[in-house]
Design an enzyme around this catalytic site. Structure first.
Site, PDB file in Angstrom:
ATOM      1  N   LYS A 280      74.224  14.415-115.890  1.00 44.18           N
ATOM      2  CA  LYS A 280      74.942  15.665-116.142  1.00 44.18           C
ATOM      3  C   LYS A 280      76.282  15.522-116.852  1.00 44.18           C
ATOM      4  O   LYS A 280      77.126  16.426-116.800  1.00 44.18           O
ATOM      5  CB  LYS A 280      75.122  16.493-114.848  1.00 44.18           C
ATOM      6  CG  LYS A 280      73.891  16.675-114.007  1.00 44.18           C
ATOM      7  CD  LYS A 280      72.607  16.864-114.769  1.00 44.18           C
ATOM      8  CE  LYS A 280      72.472  18.204-115.427  1.00 44.18           C
ATOM      9  NZ  LYS A 280      71.177  18.232-116.221  1.00 44.18           N
TER      10      LYS A 280
ATOM     11  N   GLY B 174      76.348  14.774-120.190  1.00 43.71           N
ATOM     12  CA  GLY B 174      76.128  14.956-121.627  1.00 43.71           C
ATOM     13  C   GLY B 174      75.126  13.971-122.200  1.00 43.71           C
ATOM     14  O   GLY B 174      75.107  13.725-123.414  1.00 43.71           O
TER      15      GLY B 174
ATOM     16  N   HIS C 142      70.725   5.245-116.582  1.00 44.96           N
ATOM     17  CA  HIS C 142      71.773   5.759-115.686  1.00 44.96           C
ATOM     18  C   HIS C 142      72.312   4.633-114.790  1.00 44.96           C
ATOM     19  O   HIS C 142      73.201   4.858-113.976  1.00 44.96           O
ATOM     20  CB  HIS C 142      71.204   6.844-114.770  1.00 44.96           C
ATOM     21  CG  HIS C 142      70.971   8.172-115.427  1.00 44.96           C
ATOM     22  ND1 HIS C 142      71.847   8.730-116.321  1.00 44.96           N
ATOM     23  CD2 HIS C 142      69.966   9.084-115.268  1.00 44.96           C
ATOM     24  CE1 HIS C 142      71.381   9.914-116.712  1.00 44.96           C
ATOM     25  NE2 HIS C 142      70.250  10.149-116.088  1.00 44.96           N
TER      26      HIS C 142
HETATM   27  P1  A3P Z   1      76.442  22.313-118.006  1.00 42.81           P
HETATM   28  O1  A3P Z   1      75.563  22.280-116.796  1.00 42.81           O
HETATM   29  O2  A3P Z   1      77.899  22.264-117.655  1.00 42.81           O
HETATM   30  O3  A3P Z   1      76.122  23.428-118.926  1.00 42.81           O
HETATM   31  P2  A3P Z   1      72.913  15.794-119.100  1.00 42.81           P
HETATM   32  O4  A3P Z   1      72.378  15.898-120.475  1.00 42.81           O
HETATM   33  O5  A3P Z   1      73.619  14.493-118.823  1.00 42.81           O
HETATM   34  O6  A3P Z   1      71.925  16.168-118.077  1.00 42.81           O
HETATM   35  O7  A3P Z   1      74.119  16.852-119.009  1.00 42.81           O
HETATM   36  C1  A3P Z   1      73.840  18.214-118.964  1.00 42.81           C
HETATM   37  C2  A3P Z   1      75.055  18.992-119.395  1.00 42.81           C
HETATM   38  O8  A3P Z   1      75.229  18.863-120.805  1.00 42.81           O
HETATM   39  C3  A3P Z   1      74.870  20.475-119.118  1.00 42.81           C
HETATM   40  O9  A3P Z   1      76.183  20.975-118.843  1.00 42.81           O
HETATM   41  C4  A3P Z   1      74.316  20.967-120.447  1.00 42.81           C
HETATM   42  O10 A3P Z   1      74.468  22.338-120.649  1.00 42.81           O
HETATM   43  C5  A3P Z   1      75.144  20.146-121.426  1.00 42.81           C
HETATM   44  N1  A3P Z   1      74.490  19.977-122.734  1.00 42.81           N
HETATM   45  C6  A3P Z   1      73.169  19.844-122.992  1.00 42.81           C
HETATM   46  N2  A3P Z   1      72.962  19.720-124.307  1.00 42.81           N
HETATM   47  C7  A3P Z   1      74.171  19.759-124.905  1.00 42.81           C
HETATM   48  C8  A3P Z   1      74.607  19.690-126.274  1.00 42.81           C
HETATM   49  N3  A3P Z   1      73.739  19.570-127.265  1.00 42.81           N
HETATM   50  N4  A3P Z   1      75.924  19.769-126.504  1.00 42.81           N
HETATM   51  C9  A3P Z   1      76.818  19.894-125.502  1.00 42.81           C
HETATM   52  N5  A3P Z   1      76.471  19.979-124.198  1.00 42.81           N
HETATM   53  C10 A3P Z   1      75.163  19.913-123.898  1.00 42.81           C
END
Ligand code: A3P
Length: 318
Positions: free
Chosen positions: A67, A69, A128
């Site tokens: 989570k 990014g 991870h």
């Molecule tokens: P939020 O839940 O705050 O919206 P991961 O990819 O590690 O699972 O992280 C998920 C987080 O990254 C989520 O944050 C998601 O919305 C955000 N996210 C996913 N794709 C993204 C992108 N292309 N650019 C920026 N943030 C992104």
């Protein structure tokens, strides 16, 4: 309990009994294994990854705690590395595949299924697993594989995990409140956590060995994506040429991988990837600072104090 252990061998079940255990976020339990918390079924795959993975020159590993990014960094890395194979505007693999399908996790898609990474160059993979628990061949200075790590402010990360978990936590595990989850997070009990140890492991290595590990921050990428794309491309050994810069290739990568673009694609609205997760859950709000609307002053103080204590003297701050 049964659910967590169903597919495990007798030997693995007995090994689990020797590990410290805590309630899980989306499985019944998390286990403290090699200093980090993980699910029962991940342990076998992580051991296999540690024992069998042989890093090769030019391997690229996208690393993160969930989570922060990961999906974004996978998309950016894939687009940069393969920009001479696929045009960024049309028929690009990211338009029809989720980033997790293009950059597979070593401990899920690959070693969990006895699926050894193939021979393509550069191999692009993700993990991870904390830095200290990566296979030795990645960490050896003589090995020229590269690790790109993304970190994120721990408050927004908590909020993102919380929302994600509340969508995928099976009903039979019973209620799990925001407060309880927050307490567990502050105690370090979260997948691959404690989070501060995860980020410090990669951060310290990036300071010691900047050729090996590039440490990125989600907020900084949001703030100035083009600057960080240049850094990333240089680090990966494929810098943008002056001509590419003039032609707007950096902007094209940023646009293709943007939250707004990926979120609206059919594959990410209706598709599934890793372990049948619905891709739509990977794209929520992508906001920086949204935590301010959700934490009580006491929670802010509690987590701020912990982070300050844990990161003190490291040079790392959020
Ligand atoms: P939020 O839940 O705050 O919206 P991961 O990819 O590690 O699972 O992280 C998920 C987080 O990254 C989520 O944050 C998601 O919305 C955000 N996210 C996913 N794709 C993204 C992108 N292309 N650019 C920026 N943030 C992104």
């Amino acid at each position: 309990e049964e659910d967590d252990h169903q597919e495990l061998s007798q030997e693995s079940k007995e090994f689990l009994l020797t590990l410290p255990r805590n309630k899980g976020w989306r499985t019944r339990n998390l286990y403290l294994f090699q200093g980090f918390w993980c699910q029962a079924k991940e342990i076998h795959a992580i051991l296999s990854f540690q024992q069998h993975f042989q890093a090769q020159a030019k391997d690229i590993i996208v690393a993160s705690i969930p989570k922060t990014g990961t999906t974004w960094l996978k998309a950016l890395t894939f687009s940069i590395v393969n920009r001479h194979l696929f045009t960024l505007q049309k028929e690009h693999p990211l338009l029809t595949s989720n980033p997790h399908d293009l950059v597979p996790f070593l401990e899920y898609n690959l070693y969990a299924n006895n699926n050894i990474p193939g021979p393509s160059r550069p191999r692009l993979m993700a993990t991870h697993v904390p830095f200290h628990a990566l296979p030795d061949s990645i960490k050896m200075e003589s090995n020229t594989s590269r690790v790109v790590y993304i970190s994120r402010n721990p408050f927004d990360t908590f909020l993102s995990i919380w929302h994600f978990m509340s969508k995928i936590r099976p009903d039979e595990l019973g209620p799990f409140s925001f407060e309880e989850a927050f307490d567990m997070y502050c105690n370090g009990v979260v997948g691959y956590g404690p989070y501060w140890e995860h980020m410090l492991g990669y951060y310290k290595e990036s300071m010691k060995n900047p050729e090996k590990v590039l440490f990125l921050k989600y907020e900084e990428l949001k703030d100035n994506i083009e600057f960080h794309l240049k850094r990333l491309a240089e680090f990966l050994g494929c810098p943008f040429s002056a001509e590419e810069e003039r032609e707007g290739v950096i902007e094209d990568v940023a646009k293709l991988c943007s939250f707004e673009n990926l979120k609206e694609l059919d594959v990410n609205k209706n598709g599934k990837c890793i372990a049948n997760f619905e891709n739509k859950h990977l794209f929520r709000t992508a906001k920086v600072g949204d935590w301010m609307n959700h934490f009580t002053p006491l929670m802010v103080e509690q987590l701020s104090t912990i982070m300050e204590q844990k990161l003190e003297g490291s040079g790392l701050a959020f």
